[in-house]
Scaffold this motif. Structure first.
Motif, PDB file in Angstrom:
ATOM      1  N   TYR A  63       6.061 -20.518  -5.239  1.00 51.88           N
ATOM      2  CA  TYR A  63       6.377 -21.951  -5.337  1.00 51.88           C
ATOM      3  C   TYR A  63       5.892 -22.713  -4.092  1.00 51.88           C
ATOM      4  CZ  TYR A  63       9.141 -26.214  -5.118  1.00 51.88           C
ATOM      5  OH  TYR A  63       9.522 -27.530  -4.978  1.00 51.88           O
ATOM      6  N   MET A  66       1.959 -22.612  -3.662  1.00 49.16           N
ATOM      7  CA  MET A  66       1.283 -23.519  -4.604  1.00 49.16           C
ATOM      8  C   MET A  66       1.496 -24.980  -4.197  1.00 49.16           C
ATOM      9  SD  MET A  66      -0.319 -21.577  -6.546  1.00 49.16           S
ATOM     10  CE  MET A  66      -0.309 -19.789  -6.495  1.00 49.16           C
ATOM     11  N   SER A  67       2.664 -25.257  -3.637  1.00 51.82           N
ATOM     12  CA  SER A  67       2.922 -26.619  -3.145  1.00 51.82           C
ATOM     13  C   SER A  67       1.989 -26.927  -1.974  1.00 51.82           C
ATOM     14  CB  SER A  67       4.380 -26.766  -2.710  1.00 51.82           C
ATOM     15  OG  SER A  67       5.232 -26.516  -3.805  1.00 51.82           O
ATOM     16  N   LYS A  70      -1.331 -27.764  -3.247  1.00 50.74           N
ATOM     17  CA  LYS A  70      -1.329 -29.142  -3.782  1.00 50.74           C
ATOM     18  C   LYS A  70      -1.390 -30.164  -2.648  1.00 50.74           C
ATOM     19  CE  LYS A  70       1.617 -32.182  -6.525  1.00 50.74           C
ATOM     20  NZ  LYS A  70       2.878 -32.307  -7.265  1.00 50.74           N
ATOM     21  N   TYR A  71      -0.702 -29.877  -1.536  1.00 46.55           N
ATOM     22  CA  TYR A  71      -0.665 -30.832  -0.426  1.00 46.55           C
ATOM     23  C   TYR A  71      -1.914 -30.749   0.457  1.00 46.55           C
ATOM     24  CZ  TYR A  71       4.311 -30.928  -1.723  1.00 46.55           C
ATOM     25  OH  TYR A  71       5.492 -31.019  -2.417  1.00 46.55           O
ATOM     26  N   THR A  76      -7.244 -21.486  -2.568  1.00 43.96           N
ATOM     27  CA  THR A  76      -7.300 -20.175  -3.220  1.00 43.96           C
ATOM     28  C   THR A  76      -8.580 -19.459  -2.799  1.00 43.96           C
ATOM     29  OG1 THR A  76      -6.189 -21.192  -5.084  1.00 43.96           O
ATOM     30  CG2 THR A  76      -7.114 -19.025  -5.466  1.00 43.96           C
TER      31      THR A  76
END
Lengths: 92, 435
Positions: A63, A66-67, A70-71, A76
């Motif tokens: 979690y 992945m956040s 996103k930020y 990856t």
């Protein structure tokens, strides 16, 4: 009284107290973010490696990682030979 | 906080709910020349459809269909949109005369001034679960709901804001305004369309399926997000450990056709959206095995049976089985054991999968029943809005001048919702011109 544009948050701060749970969540996020970014500074990591390094449950690592993707802090990397697990690295 | 000020304005029609049905009904009314107020409780119009990956059975991109429609609604000169707003109450004064109270919650952003530059998002230090990604990933307290949101403008999640002012300091247009307060707006309208949509079944109510306890058991809406172009992860991953899954199971009728959890009816869409997702998964993960556990496949619509056969042809495995319980394997690899009754063979079997998707059912949204303090808005036995004459006048409710559109009247798919919205708007126009 005229409220200066760009500083209206002060007006609400006078009327509303930030709940302790919100402050605690921010501290927790900053702690985890620092831990993950420090770990990724050393070398690219898999979720399993981060789990061991940070001593956190795997779902939480997924979690927060992945956040951070996103930020815009993390990206990856490569997938392993079995096409199952990715590595993750700092976004430069 | 509630501001003391209240506005009083008039429209021809009030449409409650800005999903695909409400939007379509509003557009039909507006294009006929009527002034419409569209009230949506979320921060964006588009409803659940705007969150989908693709639609069945055509596999068209959902966003590519929804975005132009939403854009047309937003730009229409006869439509006024209140997002982040709810109906307080609606009173019928006489025929063609309703008075309603709308509660408009503060967004803390002046929508017209926001350029969606996302600088506030970058500056905000807070991270909380993103409800628009079904909690698979975080979002900031200063945030744009999602990339194709309409209006595409930031909002402040005040419950999680630490009032640090970082967003305001970086905003180039000074559109963030923490002085905004809740507004109560009195409106007069001549007709009302209820398009309040549906709710999804909460699988936490079925603990035997392990949702919430086992992280690799997810809902179909979470998988929908994983398959969407604006997905939370770089590809389809297990939320439990970030593994690319290769043995995926669908459990149909989770929270539908099950009197024991209070919903004995079929949700009408779960079979087809699961088949759609299985085909998308076969495309995204070509090596994956996908198994669908079902009671009956209800492929009743145009092109649905062919779509089902296409999935079979692609290698999706269909097992007629009723799932009794889901548990995690004991070796800690996060895989799941499904214990089920094989209905064709009449025996209990177990199968191991590394990810389980619960195809959650459609439940009524009962919000509308509380809108009318002086009239009775009848509900049907399943708590959807009662259709007074479902054969001849399907949009009529128990209150003259109040019409129902879309899934507020019962489970249906997207084309049927749009047809229902057409019916509701036609009946509303007929009511308006009888004035």
């Amino acid at each position: 009284m005229e409220i200066e544009k760009g500083k209206t948050f002060k007006c609400l701060r006078d009327k509303r107290e930030v709940p302790q749970v919100v402050k605690d969540q921010l501290k927790e996020f900053n702690r985890i973010k620092k831990g993950m970014l420090d770990a990724l500074k050393e070398t690219d990591q898999t979720i399993d490696q981060l789990t061991q390094k940070l001593n956190m449950p795997k779902p939480e690592v997924v979690y927060y990682l992945m956040s951070l993707i996103k930020y815009g802090f993390v990206q990856t990397g490569e997938v392993d030979d079995m096409d199952e697990y990715f590595t993750y690295k700092l976004k430069k | 906080m509630m501001s003391g000020q209240s506005k009083n304005i008039s429209f021809d029609a009030l449409v409650v709910g800005g999903g695909i049905a409400g939007g379509e009904a509003a557009l039909n009314l507006a294009s006929t020349g009527f002034k419409v107020l569209l009230v949506e409780k979320e921060l964006s119009i588009g409803g659940k459809m705007i969150m989908l990956s693709k639609v069945f059975p055509t596999l068209d991109c959902a966003a590519c269909i929804t975005t132009p429609k939403v854009s047309e609604i937003s730009r229409h000169p006869n439509i006024t949109i209140y997002t982040g707003s709810e109906v307080g109450n609606i009173n019928k004064i006489a025929e063609n005369n309703f008075e309603a109270t709308i509660i408009r919650k503060p967004r803390y952003v002046v929508i017209e001034d926001c350029t969606a530059c996302q600088l506030c998002e970058q500056a905000c230090p807070v991270s909380v679960p993103d409800q628009y990604q079904y909690n698979l990933v975080g979002r900031k307290a200063a945030f744009i709901p999602f990339s194709i949101a309409s209006p595409k403008a930031a909002a402040i999640d005040i419950d999680n804001c630490i009032l640090c002012g970082a967003c305001e300091k970086v905003c180039p247009t000074n559109c963030i305004d923490f002085t905004q307060e809740t507004e109560e707006i009195q409106i007069s309208v001549k007709t009302v369309i209820l398009a309040t949509g549906f709710k999804l079944f909460d699988p936490l109510l079925m603990p035997r399926y392990g949702f919430g306890l086992f992280k690799n058991v997810i809902t179909s809406m979470q998988m929908e997000r994983e398959l969407a172009p604006t997905r939370p992860f770089n590809t389809v991953l297990r939320p439990g450990d970030g593994k690319v899954p290769d043995k995926i199971a669908y459990v149909l009728c989770t929270g539908s056709r099950d009197a024991s959890i209070g919903n004995p009816i079929c949700s009408q869409i779960c079979c087809m959206y699961s088949i759609k997702q299985s085909q998308l998964l076969m495309g995204a993960l070509p090596m994956a095995d996908v198994t669908i556990y079902y009671l009956n496949i209800r492929s009743f619509g145009k092109g649905f049976e062919e779509f089902y056969q296409q999935a079979k042809g692609m290698g999706v495995n269909f097992v007629k089985g009723k799932i009794g319980k889901i548990r995690e394997t004991e070796n800690g690899n996060g895989n799941l054991i499904l214990r089920y009754e094989d209905i064709n063979e009449g025996i209990v079997k177990e199968a191991e999968h590394d990810m389980v998707i619960l195809s959650v059912g459609v439940l009524p949204n009962q919000d509308a029943s509380g809108f009318f303090p002086k009239e009775e808005l009848k509900l049907d036995p399943y708590k959807f809005i009662y259709q007074a004459d479902s054969l001849i006048s399907p949009a009529r409710t128990s209150i003259d001048g109040v019409f129902v559109a879309g899934t507020a009247s019962g489970p249906m798919d997207i084309p049927d919702s749009i047809l229902s919205a057409g019916s509701a708007s036609a009946e509303a126009i007929s009511y308006l011109i009888q004035e």
